[in-house]
Design an enzyme around this catalytic site. Structure first.
Site, PDB file in Angstrom:
ATOM      1  N   CYS A  13      -4.204   3.567  -6.423  1.00  0.00           N
ATOM      2  CA  CYS A  13      -3.278   2.821  -7.276  1.00  0.00           C
ATOM      3  C   CYS A  13      -1.844   3.095  -6.894  1.00  0.00           C
ATOM      4  O   CYS A  13      -0.972   3.172  -7.765  1.00  0.00           O
ATOM      5  CB  CYS A  13      -3.470   3.193  -8.758  1.00  0.00           C
ATOM      6  SG  CYS A  13      -5.090   2.839  -9.358  1.00  0.00           S
ATOM      7  N   ASN A  14      -1.587   3.308  -5.622  1.00  0.00           N
ATOM      8  CA  ASN A  14      -0.218   3.590  -5.219  1.00  0.00           C
ATOM      9  C   ASN A  14       0.089   2.839  -3.930  1.00  0.00           C
ATOM     10  O   ASN A  14       0.067   3.407  -2.843  1.00  0.00           O
ATOM     11  CB  ASN A  14      -0.031   5.101  -5.043  1.00  0.00           C
ATOM     12  CG  ASN A  14       1.435   5.469  -5.023  1.00  0.00           C
ATOM     13  OD1 ASN A  14       2.253   4.751  -4.446  1.00  0.00           O
ATOM     14  ND2 ASN A  14       1.770   6.575  -5.656  1.00  0.00           N
TER      15      ASN A  14
END
Ligand SMILES: *Cc1c(COP(=O)(O)O)cnc(C)c1O
Length: 828
Positions: free
Chosen positions: A433-434
């Protein structure tokens, strides 16, 4: 701390066991080098054993995903709940008041945890860090008409990146910024300033960044807040700071004490600190911001007065009262009280956790960077500023990386995750999620990310390498209760599975590699095995019985299957491991298929088709539509359904169609090149999911695997048990002379029957279902993976088909038949 020796002489450690002398010496050395930092003054092993039973025999390396909870914290919480009556806090009755009191107490403790008072900050409870960030965006006083700016650091979590959607809907201009870009902006703020001189009210801008990157563990300067205030703020422009502390807080303390320098908003999730409770986060907001903040939605107890028809509502005075819409998670907030107590008791100051995890991650980093292949090529490519390991102000206890093979090719992260899972090691893979950190460290352009999506890669799938480049990576992360044993097991895992320290001798890379080996090898046929029902146990053909060979396999082999009543699919042992306990055999003269299972009367099913009532259908058999006879007999179907506890029925394939493909490794063999002997009938197309007609297994190779299992260092099972030959589900088991000589054969002659080899059998973790117990075990999968893995495929056994044109009638096989293996067809 002195290692304790158990009776059998192995090193006993809570959590995991490390067996070798070398590992023990390493621990002693490490502990003596890190006496002041590692292990909470020698208490760690005891803490780990008493407080974290869930970590026993597990190597948990995903504390950045969620750390785990101590058992005392859970016990005290449940005791609290069963000895007190807690009601909904929005009321005045005693149970309600009790809840309110406890919640306020926890609110104060949280402020204390951050070393601030209630005058300076307000704790607003949210569902998680993401909800806290979203709320910060909702309450922020964005100026309309694109006057406000929202800047977020490139390494922001998606939860922070997503704020750009609501900020831009509120009229803000949104942009990502790199560390260098931000530092430049601090140096020359005027170029970025608001040019419009006629503004009467100041414009509010928001700068958001993570205190620690959840991808790489890199930490970003907390001083940025002060720098932003002093360098960027003017009369017309007012920058506010949102610090996402979610990842940082797992191993470090954040002090907001000096409010001149502390961020305006801080977001967090509590499970990242304490493992429990989940579903609870907080937004800390500077109380002085209260008059500026906006509120749109309202609900539940946030209003002091409201009418149903006029647009009139008055919000509560305090920030938490105004922004905590609906009933707060009051029980989990009470759980936090115990979490804070227990963390304090076990670890004391958070500083000790920082020291402990820093000692471990520094060692881990050194070990991983020193891993080299036989040719000197590094094994690990680590995605963080390497020189920062050892300095907890710049690097948290996370290592994000990909592995490389000796030839420089990337190893797909799914291969690593699968093997780690089989070794009870918990790692995280993917993009975390980055997107900013992932693109930075994996060197992926936004165009490439978009192309990868079109190429079918989505988050959480296993398309880990596209166009020779990784689409994600692996992350390991430590927490307060991580131990040296966790680290050493991890390093040994990498050494055993991914470091090639000797030049490989190409056992299957090229055919020319076999030149030293004699072309003919003689041995005998140990046994002939038939598996009448797919995915169930089969039987060994009795000595002296000659078993018929057909183009589609041994007679009766895989002719029956179990079909799930719910979805009509063929059932597989991969999912339903209990199927391994069902044994099917054929009594040919009496004319029965005989099925047995533990604690069940045996089931005798006549082979003759006219003795049954069938329903016919085209059914989905492992992805292919086939003509199938479904048994209608209630007694037969109930027998299977009750034993497996799944409503199902028995079915029989009219023509068995074999398929080749996914289990095969030789690329030269495609369904089209498979000889006609396989295609029993014209429409018999080959699906790509099932097995070939004959699977050859060599007993000496099985023995060799068992020898290796018993020597394995990371074998965490108490004693290594040999894996039965049956687990490999071969039809033809030969004695063999040298292990793996069968890998070199192209043709094999058994008695007077000739078979051609199609390729090696690619193994999946169905191998791990013990045919005696029906339970999953690590072996032999884990051991095979260490030395029988080529480009991620684990190979064992040979697929083959019968060649009637080269064989003599009658086409039969019998135990003790002589076996000859040939390297080339011409040698026959
Ligand atoms: C975990 C994490 C989040 C999101 O936390 P949730 O609990 O999923 O809302 C946001 N930012 C960082 C840096 C994180 O590590």
């Amino acid at each position: 701390m002195s290692p304790t020796l158990t009776q059998n002489g192995s090193f006993s450690i809570p959590g995991v066991s490390i067996a070798s002398e070398r590992s023990r010496t390493e621990k002693t050395h490490f502990v003596s080098q890190n006496l002041k930092t590692y292990g909470y003054s020698g208490k760690i092993d005891k803490i780990r054993e008493q407080e974290y039973p869930q970590l026993k025999d597990q190597v948990y390396l995903d504390h950045a995903g969620a750390t785990t909870y101590a058992s005392s914290q859970i016990q005290r919480f449940t005791k609290d709940l069963t000895s007190n009556l807690y009601g909904n806090p929005h009321s005045q009755n005693p149970s309600s008041k009790l809840s309110s009191t406890r919640v306020e107490r926890v609110r104060n403790r949280i402020l204390k945890y951050f070393e601030v008072s209630g005058n300076d900050y307000t704790v607003i409870f949210t569902q998680n860090a993401t909800a806290a960030i979203k709320l910060a965006g909702e309450m922020f006083p964005w100026s309309k008409e694109q006057k406000s700016r929202f800047l977020y650091l490139r390494e922001a979590h998606t939860s922070l990146v997503g704020l750009r959607a609501s900020a831009s809907a509120s009229g803000a201009v949104c942009k990502p910024i790199s560390q260098e870009g931000l530092e430049e902006m601090f140096q020359s703020p005027s170029t970025q300033g608001n040019e419009d001189g006629i503004l009467e009210e100041p414009v509010y801008n928001l700068l958001a960044y993570p205190a620690q990157c959840n991808f790489s563990g890199s930490r970003f300067p907390l001083e940025w807040t002060r720098t932003a205030y002093t360098h960027l703020n003017t009369e017309k422009e007012n920058w506010k700071i949102l610090l996402d502390a979610s990842s940082y807080l797992t191993s470090s303390q954040l002090s907001l004490h000096n409010t001149q320098e502390s961020p305006d908003f801080v977001s967090l999730s509590f499970y990242k600190l304490f493992g429990f409770p989940t579903g609870l986060g907080a937004l800390l907001v500077k109380s002085e911001l209260a008059p500026l903040l906006t509120k749109t939605y309202f609900g539940g107890g946030t209003v002091s007065g409201v009418t149903y028809d006029h647009d009139w509502q008055v919000f509560r005075g305090s920030l938490s009262g105004k922004y905590e819409d609906g009933t707060i998670n009051f029980l989990d907030i009470i759980a936090l009280d115990h979490a804070l107590d227990v963390a304090e008791e076990l670890y004391g100051d958070v500083y000790h956790i920082t020291q402990h995890t820093n000692a471990l991650i520094t060692y881990m980093y050194k070990q991983m960077t020193s891993l080299k292949h036989w040719n000197g090529a590094p094994v690990c490519a680590i995605f963080s500023n390497g020189e920062h390991y050892g300095d907890p102000s710049k690097q948290g206890p996370i290592i994000n990386f990909n592995l490389k093979r000796a030839n420089g090719d990337w190893v797909g992260y799914t291969e690593i995750e699968r093997l780690a899972t089989a070794s009870s090691i918990h790692v995280r893979t993917g993009g975390f999620c980055n997107p900013g950190a992932m693109q930075r460290w994996l060197n992926l352009s936004s165009e490439e990310v978009q192309e990868n999506l079109s190429a079918g890669h989505v988050c959480w799938d296993d398309k880990d390498i596209i166009g020779g480049k990784p689409t994600g990576s692996i992350r390991i992360s430590l927490g307060a209760m991580s131990t040296f044993e966790d680290v050493i097991v991890w390093i040994n895992f990498l050494k055993e599975f991914f470091v090639n320290d000797i030049e490989p001798n190409n056992y299957s890379n090229s055919k020319d590699g076999y030149d030293l080996i004699e072309s003919l090898s003689e041995t005998t046929l140990d046994s002939v095995c038939v598996y009448p029902i797919k995915s169930c146990h089969g039987f060994h053909v009795p000595t002296n019985v000659a078993w018929p060979i057909t183009p589609s396999g041994l007679k009766y082999d895989h002719e029956w299957m179990l079909v799930n009543n719910d979805d009509g699919s063929a059932m597989s042992m991969k999912r339903i491991t209990k199927m391994a306990l069902i044994r099917a055999s054929i009594e040919e003269e009496a004319g029965y298929l005989v099925v047995t299972a533990p604690n069940k009367p045996s089931l005798r099913i006549p082979l003759a088709e006219d003795s049954h009532d069938f329903a016919y259908s085209r059914s989905n058999v492992f992805g292919e539509l086939l003509e199938v006879q479904h048994y209608k007999s209630q007694s037969i179907n109930e027998w299977f359904s009750t034993f497996l506890e799944i409503p199902c029925h028995l079915a029989r394939q009219l023509t068995i169609r074999r398929s080749l493909g996914s289990h095969l490794t030789d690329n030269a063999i495609t369904p089209n090149s498979v000889p006609s002997a396989l295609n029993g009938s014209k429409q018999a197309s080959l699906s790509l999911q099932n097995e070939s007609p004959y699977l050859l297994i060599s007993q000496v190779s099985v023995d060799d695997v068992n020898d290796r299992i018993s020597q394995s260092e990371i074998n965490q099972e108490k004693k290594s048990v040999p894996v039965f030959t049956d687990a490999y589900r071969g039809n033809i088991v030969i004695r063999g002379r040298n292990p793996y000589e069968e890998d070199q054969w192209e043709v094999i002659k058994i008695g007077t029957q000739v078979f051609k080899i199609l390729g090696s059998c690619r193994r999946c973790n169905m191998l791990c279902v013990n045919p005696e117990t029906g339970r999953k075990t690590k072996e032999p999968y884990v051991t095979l993976a260490k030395y029988r893995r080529i480009e991620g495929k684990i190979l064992f056994g040979r697929h083959m088909y019968h060649c009637p044109e080269l064989s003599q009638a009658p086409f039969v096989l019998r135990e003790n038949d002589p076996v000859k293996g040939y390297r080339h067809l011409d040698d026959l």
